[in-house]
Design an enzyme around this catalytic site. Structure first.
Site, PDB file in Angstrom:
ATOM      1  N   THR A 390      47.802  27.818  32.918  1.00 44.48           N
ATOM      2  CA  THR A 390      48.440  28.717  33.868  1.00 44.48           C
ATOM      3  C   THR A 390      49.887  28.278  33.914  1.00 44.48           C
ATOM      4  OG1 THR A 390      46.393  29.007  35.111  1.00 44.48           O
ATOM      5  CG2 THR A 390      48.407  29.469  36.328  1.00 44.48           C
ATOM      6  N   THR A 408      48.586  33.614  35.096  1.00 45.92           N
ATOM      7  CA  THR A 408      47.504  32.954  34.352  1.00 45.92           C
ATOM      8  C   THR A 408      46.733  33.906  33.446  1.00 45.92           C
ATOM      9  OG1 THR A 408      45.598  31.479  34.665  1.00 45.92           O
ATOM     10  CG2 THR A 408      45.714  33.366  36.120  1.00 45.92           C
ATOM     11  N   GLU A 429      39.226  35.477  33.280  1.00 48.03           N
ATOM     12  CA  GLU A 429      39.321  35.251  34.731  1.00 48.03           C
ATOM     13  C   GLU A 429      37.991  35.416  35.459  1.00 48.03           C
ATOM     14  OE1 GLU A 429      41.978  33.424  36.585  1.00 48.03           O
ATOM     15  OE2 GLU A 429      42.899  34.754  35.126  1.00 48.03           O
ATOM     16  N   ASP A 432      36.050  32.657  37.010  1.00 50.40           N
ATOM     17  CA  ASP A 432      36.461  32.058  38.293  1.00 50.40           C
ATOM     18  C   ASP A 432      35.498  32.468  39.419  1.00 50.40           C
ATOM     19  OD1 ASP A 432      38.554  30.464  37.577  1.00 50.40           O
ATOM     20  OD2 ASP A 432      40.132  31.676  38.477  1.00 50.40           O
ATOM     21  N   SER A 457      40.864  32.725  43.484  1.00 49.34           N
ATOM     22  CA  SER A 457      41.844  31.942  42.741  1.00 49.34           C
ATOM     23  C   SER A 457      42.224  30.689  43.522  1.00 49.34           C
ATOM     24  CB  SER A 457      43.101  32.796  42.510  1.00 49.34           C
ATOM     25  OG  SER A 457      44.124  32.029  41.940  1.00 49.34           O
ATOM     26  N   SER A 458      42.841  29.742  42.815  1.00 51.16           N
ATOM     27  CA  SER A 458      43.452  28.577  43.466  1.00 51.16           C
ATOM     28  C   SER A 458      44.973  28.685  43.429  1.00 51.16           C
ATOM     29  CB  SER A 458      43.067  27.296  42.730  1.00 51.16           C
ATOM     30  OG  SER A 458      41.681  27.139  42.724  1.00 51.16           O
ATOM     31  N   GLY A 479      44.144  24.896  37.792  1.00 54.83           N
ATOM     32  CA  GLY A 479      42.845  25.179  38.401  1.00 54.83           C
ATOM     33  C   GLY A 479      42.878  24.790  39.875  1.00 54.83           C
TER      34      GLY A 479
END
Ligand code: GLU
Length: 599
Positions: A390, A408, A429, A432, A457-458, A479
């Protein structure tokens, strides 16, 4: 000489990791991407225009991390109105997605297989997100901001050591699909540092979007190629790994413009990313808990990197990540108790569990609605891996508009699927999401897959304010460790009063679940001061885990890559700093053209 080359040379020759100016400043994890943003500022563009150019350039020079096949969160602060917005271009699950789509024979599919299948590909949002931001606040066209990226793709650039290392250690991802291998392993030979990389298909694709507009990505031949690629790419999972995205999913995709999350810490205001990211919420929860400790006060044992400081950070991380696992998901699909999680009384009740002299037993998620901490479900075991990739970039323009963007394609190299003939990678994605529906374990399943939902997401692009004025923009990849990299930098700036570059260089510590396995940095010499073995022994003695044997150095990680800009309120000067964990670059711009009005 072409202006992008001029900027590139300026950047490489002077390596300005730190620069000060009342003018525009860009910061990105690759010099050519910083150069693209600088060029747009030089041509009279504003922060949003420059961010758009950096996003597209990063697709070319750091293709393993972000691009048009993925998604992003952009925080934008407008100097003239004082407003802050979020552009959410997170990928979405297709309409045909289902909660059990990553389950095979009663078990979650193995991450390496699931994440390299078409099934993992979310509907990409980057192009619509950039277009949305440009239409609302930009002064340049999509074509203007694509121009530097098109040149980089067409004429090529030199592979840096980070791209070469990611090709060499690719978990097979650049080898699974012939289109990807042809770019990064021509003739079967992995590109090495110093090799020249030309991406003609990508140049053609970017030119198509520049000529025909963002619709060329979401409709027509390019959209058909995306759908075909994720449906028909061979995967270890066979039929079960077939992507479910259709042309309708692409046509329906819209970026969302949201209000930022707002929190306060020791007199500073922080604006961050709301759901579907856990980034803003979890950072704000941790800051809320840590505010009750005198961090930065070395006389009381709370200096940078002391056992006491690290201990309370670890405990706050464990509590906040316990909440994150249960409560946070895409709140367009599930209710996220955002207000409750940030409620001062609730945060106090969580922070009251942190003792400076002992380590708590594994905490459960709290019950933000009831404002106490005994309810909630136990955290589920992690079923996916972290990737260091990312990318984050930041920009401030001469009018004081600021953009802070984290972007990302999920894992390094995303799904590993390059759209045939179009030269860009598709994200993975959707892994995730919970691969095994959490509802099957009695959890509320906030992050279970469902149709059109965005995976949690983070990513945590941040803006820091003082007296209502923006003073810093920053963020990181990594992450779930993103959240802690951002926390570390925030504490370094506010509590440890470090200058920006030092705040980025300093070693970081991270815990991403309630069980509390500690990861910490210390490999690189620039990460100073180190977390010494004596400090680690003190943490081990308290029962903290993940640091290995007593007397050894358990801080061996490298995490994140923070690109930041700051605005000095006293002088009005703009500065930038970038991360040596990648080839971070800062460029200052004194525009030669007449400024256009800001947004
Ligand atoms: N997909 C991750 C997220 O949105 C980011 C991946 C990474 O940083 O490695 O949280």
């Amino acid at each position: 000489m072409h202006s992008i080359m001029r900027w590139l040379i300026l950047c490489l020759v002077s390596s300005p990791l730190l620069a000060a100016s009342p003018d525009g400043v860009v910061s990105a994890s690759h010099p050519a991407a910083a150069a693209a943003g600088a060029r747009i500022l030089e041509e009279g563009g504003n922060a949003v225009d420059a961010a758009a150019a950096m996003q597209f350039a990063l697709n070319v020079v750091e293709p393993q991390s972000s691009g048009i096949g993925g998604g992003a969160f952009m925080l934008v602060h407008l100097a003239r109105t004082g407003e802050t917005f979020v552009v959410d271009s997170r990928e979405r699950a297709p309409a045909a997605a289902s909660a059990d789509m990553f389950v095979s024979n009663g078990e979650a599919m193995a991450f390496p297989f699931a994440s390299t299948s078409g099934l993992a590909v979310g509907v990409p949002g980057t192009v619509r997100g950039v277009d949305t931001a440009l239409r609302r606040w930009g002064t340049k066209t999509l074509a203007d901001t694509l121009a530097p990226a098109i040149e980089l793709a067409e004429h090529g650039f030199r592979v840096n050591r980070f791209l070469a290392a990611d090709i060499a250690a690719d978990d097979g991802r650049t080898q699974l699909h012939p289109e990807t291998a042809a770019i990064f392993r021509p003739g079967g030979v992995p590109l090495a540092e110093g090799d020249w990389l030309v991406q003609r298909d990508l140049a053609k694709t970017l030119r198509l979007i520049a000529t025909k507009g963002q619709d060329a990505f979401y409709h027509g031949p390019l959209a058909r190629a995306i759908v075909t690629a994720q449906q028909h790419t061979r995967s270890e999972l066979g039929e079960a790994g077939k992507g479910r995205m259709t042309l309708d999913d692409l046509a329906d995709y819209q970026a969302a413009v949201r209000e930022p999350l707002i929190g306060h810490y020791r007199g500073w205001t922080i604006k961050g990313m709301p759901p579907p990211s856990s980034g803003g919420l979890t950072v704000l929860q941790m800051l809320g808990m840590l505010e009750r400790f005198p961090l930065g006060d070395a006389a009381h044992g709370f200096g940078f990197g002391s056992p006491k400081t690290l201990h309370v950070m670890i405990e706050a991380m464990r509590l906040a990540f316990a909440d994150r696992a249960v409560w946070i998901g895409d709140d367009d699909s599930v209710r996220v108790p955002t207000r409750g999680l940030l409620d001062a009384g609730y945060i106090d009740s969580r922070a009251a569990r942190i003792r400076t002299d002992s380590r708590m037993a594994t905490p459960r998620a709290g019950d933000p609605a009831a404002r106490h901490h005994t309810a909630g479900q136990p955290e589920l075991p992690r079923i996916r891996e972290e990737s260091p990739h990312t990318t984050h970039f930041s920009v401030v323009d001469r009018w004081g508009n600021v953009a802070s963007v984290t972007s990302t394609i999920e894992y390094t190299w995303g799904s590993g699927i390059t759209v045939p003939g179009y030269g860009f990678l598709l994200n993975n994605e959707l892994t995730d999401f919970n691969l095994m529906p959490a509802t099957t374990a009695g959890d509320r399943g906030a992050n279970d897959v469902s149709p059109r939902k965005r995976p949690r997401s983070s990513m945590a692009p941040m803006l820091l304010f003082r007296d209502g004025k923006p003073v810093a923009a920053y963020g990181s990849p990594g992450g779930a460790t993103i959240i802690n990299s951002v926390l570390n930098v925030t504490l370094n700036l506010i509590d440890h009063k470090m200058p920006l570059q030092q705040a980025i260089d300093a070693p970081r510590l991270s815990v991403t679940n309630a069980a509390g396995k500690v990861a910490c940095e210390g490999e690189e010499t620039f990460m100073q001061p180190r977390f010494g073995i004596d400090v680690q022994d003190a943490l081990r003695k308290q029962g903290h885990v993940g640091l290995g044997e007593a007397g050894t150095d358990g801080c061996q990680e490298t995490m994140g890559s923070v690109q930041a800009v700051v605005i000095d309120l006293a002088t009005g000067a703009h500065h930038g700093a970038a991360d040596r964990r990648r080839e971070g670059a800062v460029i200052r711009v004194t525009p030669s053209l007449q400024p256009r009005p800001g947004p």
